[in-house]
Motif scaffolding. Sequence first.
Motif, mmCIF file in Angstrom:
data_model
loop_
_atom_site.group_PDB
_atom_site.id
_atom_site.type_symbol
_atom_site.label_atom_id
_atom_site.label_comp_id
_atom_site.label_asym_id
_atom_site.label_seq_id
_atom_site.Cartn_x
_atom_site.Cartn_y
_atom_site.Cartn_z
ATOM 1 N N LEU A 8 7.334 -23.448 6.841
ATOM 2 C CA LEU A 8 5.943 -23.166 6.490
ATOM 3 C C LEU A 8 5.375 -22.023 7.325
ATOM 4 O O LEU A 8 4.456 -21.330 6.901
ATOM 5 C CB LEU A 8 5.081 -24.418 6.663
ATOM 6 N N TYR A 9 5.908 -21.824 8.510
ATOM 7 C CA TYR A 9 5.504 -20.705 9.359
ATOM 8 C C TYR A 9 6.333 -19.459 9.078
ATOM 9 O O TYR A 9 5.815 -18.347 9.057
ATOM 10 C CB TYR A 9 5.660 -21.062 10.849
ATOM 11 N N LEU A 10 7.627 -19.648 8.886
ATOM 12 C CA LEU A 10 8.552 -18.520 8.777
ATOM 13 C C LEU A 10 8.410 -17.742 7.469
ATOM 14 O O LEU A 10 8.355 -16.506 7.489
ATOM 15 C CB LEU A 10 9.989 -19.008 8.944
ATOM 16 N N VAL A 11 8.346 -18.425 6.356
ATOM 17 C CA VAL A 11 8.340 -17.758 5.048
ATOM 18 C C VAL A 11 7.182 -16.762 4.899
ATOM 19 O O VAL A 11 7.406 -15.607 4.516
ATOM 20 C CB VAL A 11 8.375 -18.793 3.898
ATOM 21 N N PRO A 12 5.947 -17.143 5.219
ATOM 22 C CA PRO A 12 4.867 -16.147 5.103
ATOM 23 C C PRO A 12 5.021 -14.959 6.062
ATOM 24 O O PRO A 12 4.665 -13.831 5.716
ATOM 25 C CB PRO A 12 3.600 -16.937 5.426
ATOM 26 N N LYS A 13 5.556 -15.211 7.238
ATOM 27 C CA LYS A 13 5.774 -14.111 8.196
ATOM 28 C C LYS A 13 6.795 -13.127 7.635
ATOM 29 O O LYS A 13 6.586 -11.917 7.678
ATOM 30 C CB LYS A 13 6.260 -14.638 9.543
ATOM 31 N N VAL A 14 7.898 -13.651 7.122
ATOM 32 C CA VAL A 14 8.944 -12.800 6.553
ATOM 33 C C VAL A 14 8.383 -11.981 5.397
ATOM 34 O O VAL A 14 8.610 -10.774 5.308
ATOM 35 C CB VAL A 14 10.160 -13.651 6.105
ATOM 36 N N SER A 15 7.624 -12.619 4.537
ATOM 37 C CA SER A 15 7.033 -11.928 3.395
ATOM 38 C C SER A 15 6.094 -10.807 3.851
ATOM 39 O O SER A 15 6.162 -9.679 3.340
ATOM 40 C CB SER A 15 6.269 -12.932 2.535
ATOM 41 N N SER A 16 5.255 -11.090 4.822
ATOM 42 C CA SER A 16 4.310 -10.082 5.325
ATOM 43 C C SER A 16 5.028 -8.935 6.032
ATOM 44 O O SER A 16 4.647 -7.763 5.870
ATOM 45 C CB SER A 16 3.310 -10.725 6.285
ATOM 46 N N ILE A 17 6.059 -9.248 6.799
ATOM 47 C CA ILE A 17 6.827 -8.199 7.474
ATOM 48 C C ILE A 17 7.516 -7.316 6.436
ATOM 49 O O ILE A 17 7.512 -6.085 6.558
ATOM 50 C CB ILE A 17 7.851 -8.792 8.465
ATOM 51 N N CYS A 18 8.079 -7.924 5.413
ATOM 52 C CA CYS A 18 8.731 -7.142 4.353
ATOM 53 C C CYS A 18 7.723 -6.247 3.645
ATOM 54 O O CYS A 18 8.035 -5.096 3.326
ATOM 55 C CB CYS A 18 9.435 -8.063 3.361
ATOM 56 N N ASP A 19 6.518 -6.749 3.401
ATOM 57 C CA ASP A 19 5.475 -5.918 2.796
ATOM 58 C C ASP A 19 5.183 -4.700 3.666
ATOM 59 O O ASP A 19 5.027 -3.578 3.156
ATOM 60 C CB ASP A 19 4.185 -6.721 2.605
ATOM 61 N N GLU A 20 5.105 -4.901 4.973
ATOM 62 C CA GLU A 20 4.859 -3.792 5.897
ATOM 63 C C GLU A 20 6.013 -2.791 5.880
ATOM 64 O O GLU A 20 5.786 -1.581 5.922
ATOM 65 C CB GLU A 20 4.634 -4.309 7.319
ATOM 66 N N ILE A 21 7.243 -3.285 5.827
ATOM 67 C CA ILE A 21 8.421 -2.403 5.761
ATOM 68 C C ILE A 21 8.354 -1.545 4.500
ATOM 69 O O ILE A 21 8.576 -0.331 4.542
ATOM 70 C CB ILE A 21 9.737 -3.202 5.799
ATOM 71 N N VAL A 22 8.045 -2.175 3.365
ATOM 72 C CA VAL A 22 7.938 -1.455 2.092
ATOM 73 C C VAL A 22 6.896 -0.346 2.194
ATOM 74 O O VAL A 22 7.150 0.805 1.805
ATOM 75 C CB VAL A 22 7.579 -2.429 0.943
ATOM 76 N N ASN A 23 5.729 -0.678 2.729
ATOM 77 C CA ASN A 23 4.641 0.300 2.813
ATOM 78 C C ASN A 23 4.922 1.412 3.828
ATOM 79 O O ASN A 23 4.628 2.574 3.573
ATOM 80 C CB ASN A 23 3.322 -0.396 3.169
ATOM 81 N N TYR A 24 5.488 1.062 4.960
ATOM 82 C CA TYR A 24 5.710 2.039 6.025
ATOM 83 C C TYR A 24 6.910 2.940 5.749
ATOM 84 O O TYR A 24 6.829 4.152 5.937
ATOM 85 C CB TYR A 24 5.891 1.317 7.361
ATOM 86 N N TYR A 25 8.017 2.339 5.326
ATOM 87 C CA TYR A 25 9.251 3.107 5.133
ATOM 88 C C TYR A 25 9.472 3.548 3.686
ATOM 89 O O TYR A 25 10.448 4.228 3.399
ATOM 90 C CB TYR A 25 10.459 2.299 5.619
ATOM 91 N N LYS A 26 8.574 3.128 2.790
ATOM 92 C CA LYS A 26 8.664 3.508 1.372
ATOM 93 C C LYS A 26 10.021 3.148 0.770
ATOM 94 O O LYS A 26 10.713 3.970 0.179
ATOM 95 C CB LYS A 26 8.392 5.003 1.177
ATOM 96 N N VAL A 27 10.402 1.880 0.962
ATOM 97 C CA VAL A 27 11.658 1.360 0.413
ATOM 98 C C VAL A 27 11.336 0.207 -0.528
ATOM 99 O O VAL A 27 10.209 -0.294 -0.556
ATOM 100 C CB VAL A 27 12.623 0.888 1.535
ATOM 101 N N SER A 28 12.322 -0.221 -1.284
ATOM 102 C CA SER A 28 12.135 -1.357 -2.186
ATOM 103 C C SER A 28 12.020 -2.654 -1.377
ATOM 104 O O SER A 28 12.426 -2.711 -0.207
ATOM 105 C CB SER A 28 13.326 -1.468 -3.151
ATOM 106 N N TYR A 29 11.513 -3.681 -2.029
ATOM 107 C CA TYR A 29 11.392 -4.976 -1.355
ATOM 108 C C TYR A 29 12.777 -5.522 -1.004
ATOM 109 O O TYR A 29 12.968 -6.105 0.064
ATOM 110 C CB TYR A 29 10.624 -5.966 -2.236
ATOM 111 N N LYS A 30 13.742 -5.279 -1.880
ATOM 112 C CA LYS A 30 15.122 -5.720 -1.610
ATOM 113 C C LYS A 30 15.663 -5.048 -0.349
ATOM 114 O O LYS A 30 16.269 -5.697 0.508
ATOM 115 C CB LYS A 30 16.012 -5.396 -2.813
ATOM 116 N N LYS A 31 15.426 -3.747 -0.218
ATOM 117 C CA LYS A 31 15.874 -3.009 0.964
ATOM 118 C C LYS A 31 15.126 -3.484 2.207
ATOM 119 O O LYS A 31 15.712 -3.610 3.294
ATOM 120 C CB LYS A 31 15.672 -1.502 0.762
#
Length: 79
Positions: A8-31
Amino acid sequence: MSNKEFSLYLVPKVSSICDEIVNYYKVSYKKAREILYNSKLYTMLEKENTKMWYFSYFMLFDMLKGEIETGVLNVPRDW
């Protein structure tokens, strides 16, 4: 804490970090997931006993950026 509770703690953190990676590095969500899952940060984050999940997703993303840029994961000293 049970695994279910920890998720319950980990899943939202992972999702939010991935969103930041997508926005910052301009990569796909899979990447973005690949980048995160292959990091030292995630290796620590997925272990409940490290308490890395206490950090905000933004601070975790900042640590990940540092790891990507330098190859070294820097965790705040007070931790």
